[in-house]
Design a protein around this motif. Structure first.
Motif, mmCIF file in Angstrom:
data_model
loop_
_atom_site.group_PDB
_atom_site.id
_atom_site.type_symbol
_atom_site.label_atom_id
_atom_site.label_comp_id
_atom_site.label_asym_id
_atom_site.label_seq_id
_atom_site.Cartn_x
_atom_site.Cartn_y
_atom_site.Cartn_z
ATOM 1 N N PHE A 189 7.767 6.082 -94.853
ATOM 2 C CA PHE A 189 6.405 6.303 -94.351
ATOM 3 C C PHE A 189 6.087 5.344 -93.203
ATOM 4 O O PHE A 189 5.552 5.754 -92.157
ATOM 5 C CB PHE A 189 5.391 6.129 -95.481
ATOM 6 N N PHE A 190 6.419 4.070 -93.380
ATOM 7 C CA PHE A 190 6.041 3.070 -92.381
ATOM 8 C C PHE A 190 7.062 2.920 -91.246
ATOM 9 O O PHE A 190 6.730 2.341 -90.206
ATOM 10 C CB PHE A 190 5.823 1.707 -93.049
ATOM 11 N N TRP A 191 8.293 3.400 -91.429
ATOM 12 C CA TRP A 191 9.338 3.229 -90.414
ATOM 13 C C TRP A 191 8.912 3.772 -89.046
ATOM 14 O O TRP A 191 8.905 3.041 -88.043
ATOM 15 C CB TRP A 191 10.632 3.875 -90.906
ATOM 16 N N PRO A 192 8.545 5.069 -88.924
ATOM 17 C CA PRO A 192 8.129 5.551 -87.610
ATOM 18 C C PRO A 192 6.832 4.916 -87.128
ATOM 19 O O PRO A 192 6.607 4.788 -85.928
ATOM 20 C CB PRO A 192 7.952 7.065 -87.800
ATOM 21 N N ILE A 193 5.977 4.512 -88.077
ATOM 22 C CA ILE A 193 4.692 3.923 -87.699
ATOM 23 C C ILE A 193 4.892 2.535 -87.105
ATOM 24 O O ILE A 193 4.309 2.200 -86.064
ATOM 25 C CB ILE A 193 3.749 3.865 -88.921
ATOM 26 N N MET A 194 5.727 1.714 -87.733
ATOM 27 C CA MET A 194 5.958 0.358 -87.230
ATOM 28 C C MET A 194 6.709 0.397 -85.901
ATOM 29 O O MET A 194 6.426 -0.385 -84.996
ATOM 30 C CB MET A 194 6.745 -0.466 -88.251
ATOM 31 N N GLY A 195 7.697 1.305 -85.789
ATOM 32 C CA GLY A 195 8.401 1.485 -84.524
ATOM 33 C C GLY A 195 9.229 0.307 -84.067
ATOM 34 O O GLY A 195 9.503 0.167 -82.869
ATOM 35 N N VAL A 196 9.645 -0.575 -84.994
ATOM 36 C CA VAL A 196 10.453 -1.732 -84.612
ATOM 37 C C VAL A 196 11.926 -1.348 -84.498
ATOM 38 O O VAL A 196 12.595 -1.676 -83.514
ATOM 39 C CB VAL A 196 10.267 -2.883 -85.630
ATOM 40 N N ASP A 197 12.433 -0.660 -85.496
ATOM 41 C CA ASP A 197 13.819 -0.204 -85.502
ATOM 42 C C ASP A 197 13.943 1.151 -84.817
ATOM 43 O O ASP A 197 13.003 1.943 -84.830
ATOM 44 C CB ASP A 197 14.339 -0.084 -86.943
ATOM 45 N N PRO A 198 15.112 1.451 -84.249
ATOM 46 C CA PRO A 198 15.320 2.798 -83.696
ATOM 47 C C PRO A 198 15.329 3.835 -84.802
ATOM 48 O O PRO A 198 15.730 3.560 -85.927
ATOM 49 C CB PRO A 198 16.701 2.690 -83.031
ATOM 50 N N GLY A 199 14.869 5.021 -84.478
ATOM 51 C CA GLY A 199 14.831 6.098 -85.460
ATOM 52 C C GLY A 199 14.741 7.445 -84.769
ATOM 53 O O GLY A 199 14.586 7.514 -83.543
ATOM 54 N N PRO A 200 14.833 8.516 -85.539
ATOM 55 C CA PRO A 200 14.798 9.861 -84.947
ATOM 56 C C PRO A 200 13.478 10.189 -84.260
ATOM 57 O O PRO A 200 13.445 10.971 -83.324
ATOM 58 C CB PRO A 200 15.034 10.782 -86.147
ATOM 59 N N HIS A 201 12.375 9.592 -84.751
ATOM 60 C CA HIS A 201 11.049 9.904 -84.197
ATOM 61 C C HIS A 201 10.461 8.649 -83.558
ATOM 62 O O HIS A 201 10.410 7.591 -84.180
ATOM 63 C CB HIS A 201 10.112 10.418 -85.292
ATOM 64 N N ARG A 202 10.036 8.771 -82.291
ATOM 65 C CA ARG A 202 9.417 7.655 -81.582
ATOM 66 C C ARG A 202 8.047 8.096 -81.075
ATOM 67 O O ARG A 202 7.844 8.335 -79.881
ATOM 68 C CB ARG A 202 10.294 7.219 -80.406
ATOM 69 N N PRO A 203 7.079 8.247 -81.978
ATOM 70 C CA PRO A 203 5.751 8.704 -81.547
ATOM 71 C C PRO A 203 5.049 7.644 -80.703
ATOM 72 O O PRO A 203 5.403 6.456 -80.725
ATOM 73 C CB PRO A 203 5.015 8.922 -82.876
ATOM 74 N N SER A 204 4.053 8.073 -79.946
ATOM 75 C CA SER A 204 3.252 7.134 -79.158
ATOM 76 C C SER A 204 2.463 6.225 -80.097
ATOM 77 O O SER A 204 2.329 6.499 -81.291
ATOM 78 C CB SER A 204 2.288 7.908 -78.249
ATOM 79 N N HIS A 205 1.925 5.151 -79.535
ATOM 80 C CA HIS A 205 1.169 4.209 -80.372
ATOM 81 C C HIS A 205 -0.070 4.879 -80.964
ATOM 82 O O HIS A 205 -0.450 4.597 -82.108
ATOM 83 C CB HIS A 205 0.774 2.978 -79.551
ATOM 84 N N LEU A 206 -0.692 5.765 -80.204
ATOM 85 C CA LEU A 206 -1.864 6.470 -80.730
ATOM 86 C C LEU A 206 -1.473 7.364 -81.900
ATOM 87 O O LEU A 206 -2.174 7.404 -82.926
ATOM 88 C CB LEU A 206 -2.510 7.302 -79.623
ATOM 89 N N MET A 207 -0.342 8.067 -81.784
ATOM 90 C CA MET A 207 0.105 8.932 -82.875
ATOM 91 C C MET A 207 0.468 8.103 -84.106
ATOM 92 O O MET A 207 0.244 8.531 -85.240
ATOM 93 C CB MET A 207 1.307 9.754 -82.423
ATOM 94 N N ARG A 208 1.030 6.925 -83.906
ATOM 95 C CA ARG A 208 1.357 6.059 -85.040
ATOM 96 C C ARG A 208 0.096 5.669 -85.802
ATOM 97 O O ARG A 208 0.085 5.642 -87.037
ATOM 98 C CB ARG A 208 2.080 4.796 -84.558
ATOM 99 N N ILE A 209 -0.956 5.342 -85.068
ATOM 100 C CA ILE A 209 -2.215 4.972 -85.719
ATOM 101 C C ILE A 209 -2.780 6.166 -86.493
ATOM 102 O O ILE A 209 -3.268 6.023 -87.619
ATOM 103 C CB ILE A 209 -3.222 4.475 -84.663
#
Length: 316
Positions: A189-209
């Motif tokens: 749940f928090f992996w794409p939101i935190m965005g520290v590690d590389p991952g399949p999904h890299r949403p914008s900061h607004l989308m993460r919020i």
């Protein structure tokens, strides 16, 4: 006597924080925590020895995250959590919301990719296998908001409001499985939101919020529902051991309050981290733009000087 096959005594004295933090290790989580710390330490040492830098803050965050798991699973909190709804809920919230955030801030995937040596042409070692996993369809599915948000919500409602919870609490294996599930759900749940590690999904900061706050109202409502219930919700905690001197409904209400509070505090911390990341990203982009503008300006100046030199040559 043993409680539900967990291998612990239910003749516990009334709960205090000092008693709860006494050593009582779950073997699985003890080994997992030590292994996680050992592998992370190996990666940091490997980078340092070859002259690379690794942020101290990341190491501190990872270590605290792992220690938070140890604090709720390798102490008597784990014993009390088998007979007290409130302590169990504290375990659940720490292992699903606090520990994943801290572990992810430690960027363990980034560290592994930098520390693991390439296997060589035509071969597949641990680094290559990790890259394959990161780019796999499986990872794209389990880190997509369409999966992570419903799973995050279902881990509350489908567990506590169905007989599944009592079934899992009936054995040590079921209990460990449940806690591993909580941690895994928090991680994806928090992996794409935190965005520290590389991952399949890299949403914008607004989308993460937006993703962060998409699941939080359901989490808060769950806490309120537990807190306001007038009957015990799960059989496991319906009749606490007499030695605890505990009222089951009062303890259940406390558990709901803990769940509600944890829908707020970690969310605020993650939001602050995201805003700092957003600001830092904008600053890096601004610096890149300035450098590009400087390079373009230098090229224009060189072209103008060359033009003046050609005019001067013609005049001569």
């Amino acid at each position: 006597m043993d409680h539900s096959g967990h291998g612990m005594t239910t003749d516990l004295p009334p709960f205090t924080l000092e008693r709860g933090l006494a050593w009582s290790a779950d073997p699985f989580f003890l080994v997992a925590c030590l292994l996680g710390l050992g592998l992370y330490g190996w990666g940091v040492v490997r980078l340092v020895r070859r002259g690379d830098r690794w942020p101290v803050g990341r190491t501190v965050a990872f270590v605290i995250g792992v220690l938070s798991i140890g604090a709720v699973m390798c102490t008597r909190l784990n014993d009390y959590g088998m007979v007290m709804f409130s302590v169990h809920m504290a375990q659940h919230m720490v292992i699903s919301m606090v520990a994943p955030i801290l572990v992810l801030l430690g960027a363990p995937v980034t560290l592994a990719l930098r520390a693991l040596p390439p296997a060589g042409r035509g071969r597949k070692g641990p680094r290559e296998l990790l890259l394959m996993l990161l780019h796999s369809r499986y990872m794209r599915v389990i880190t997509h908001p369409g999966f992570t948000i419903p799973m995050f919500i279902a881990s509350l409602y489908a567990l506590y409001f169905t007989p599944l919870f009592d079934f899992l609490m009936g054995s040590r294996t079921g209990h460990v499985t449940m806690m591993v599930h909580f941690f895994a759900v928090g991680m994806v749940f928090f992996w794409p939101i935190m965005g520290v590690d590389p991952g399949p999904h890299r949403p914008s900061h607004l989308m993460r919020i937006l993703e962060l706050f998409a699941g939080m109202p359901f989490h808060a409502f769950f806490g309120i529902a537990v807190m306001m219930a007038t009957e015990p919700l799960v059989e496991t905690f319906r009749e606490p051991p007499a030695s605890l001197g505990l009222d089951a409904l009062a303890d259940q209400s406390a558990a709901g309050g803990i769940a509600w509070a944890f829908s707020e505090v970690p969310s605020v911390l993650v939001l602050i981290a995201l805003l700092f990341q957003w600001y830092a990203s904008d600053q890096r982009q601004a610096r890149r733009t300035d450098r590009a503008a400087d390079r373009d300006g230098d090229k224009d100046l060189e072209a103008y000087n060359a033009y003046l030199a050609s005019l001067n040559a013609r005049g001569t």
